[in-house]
Design a protein around this motif. Structure first.
Motif, PDB file in Angstrom:
ATOM      1  N   LEU A 140       0.827  -1.066   0.143  1.00  0.00           N
ATOM      2  CA  LEU A 140      -0.064   0.088   0.030  1.00  0.00           C
ATOM      3  C   LEU A 140       0.971   1.289  -0.103  1.00  0.00           C
ATOM      4  N   GLU A 199      -3.410   5.781   1.398  1.00  0.00           N
ATOM      5  CA  GLU A 199      -4.728   5.628   1.580  1.00  0.00           C
ATOM      6  C   GLU A 199      -5.597   6.668   2.270  1.00  0.00           C
ATOM      7  N   SER A 209     -13.238   5.749   0.728  1.00  0.00           N
ATOM      8  CA  SER A 209     -11.705   5.426   1.192  1.00  0.00           C
ATOM      9  C   SER A 209     -11.072   5.267  -0.285  1.00  0.00           C
ATOM     10  N   ARG A 228      -7.401   4.024  -2.255  1.00  0.00           N
ATOM     11  CA  ARG A 228      -6.241   3.401  -2.068  1.00  0.00           C
ATOM     12  C   ARG A 228      -5.266   3.129  -3.389  1.00  0.00           C
ATOM     13  N   THR A 268      -1.779   1.099  -4.534  1.00  0.00           N
ATOM     14  CA  THR A 268      -0.920   0.114  -4.119  1.00  0.00           C
ATOM     15  C   THR A 268       0.518   0.472  -5.140  1.00  0.00           C
TER      16      THR A 268
END
Length: 140
Positions: A1, A4, A16, A18, A20
């Motif tokens: 990750l 976030e 949310s 995110r 990666t």
């Protein structure tokens, strides 16, 4: 990750985001509802991009049927919103933006902007082509 970000709007909407490592995909997760009964609105989430797609977008519902959609400025946004169970894409000569969904929603796109309907609330609207009563999903 890599990162976030979480944001909340009132007590009933949370987003949310995110990202990666080594991925060009941003994951967005939304929690919505139950909504207070006094709220009289449908909720959309939108992404504005630098993709100059004009009025054209593409929706895919079952991985076999790709539908080209044209935004019609002569009708309201509701008339340009389509059911979506797979993905919606906009594209120009240099870029492609695709929004994939995990559950059935409604979507629309025009001029580099893609919008997904997260929650629908229609009260006091009589639809002569189908729904003859108000829609009150998720009322607390």
């Amino acid at each position: 990750l890599v990162w976030e970000i979480k944001e909340a709007f009132d007590d009933y909407i949370e987003h949310s985001y995110r990202l990666t490592k080594e991925s060009s995909v941003i994951q967005m997760q939304t929690k919505i509802g139950p909504l207070p009964a006094e709220l009289r609105a449908s909720y959309f989430s939108a992404i504005d991009s630098g993709v100059f797609s004009g009025s054209r977008s593409t929706t895919v519902d079952n991985e076999y049927q790709e539908m080209i959609r044209e935004f019609n400025n002569s009708v309201p946004v509701q008339g340009n919103t389509y059911p979506l169970t797979g993905r919606i894409s906009i594209q120009d000569q240099k870029s492609l933006l695709t929004w994939t969904v995990a559950r059935p929603v409604a979507a629309t796109a025009v001029n580099g902007s893609v919008a997904i309907m997260l929650h629908r609330r229609l009260e006091g609207i009589i639809d002569p082509r189908g729904n003859d009563e108000s829609i009150m999903d998720d009322v607390s």
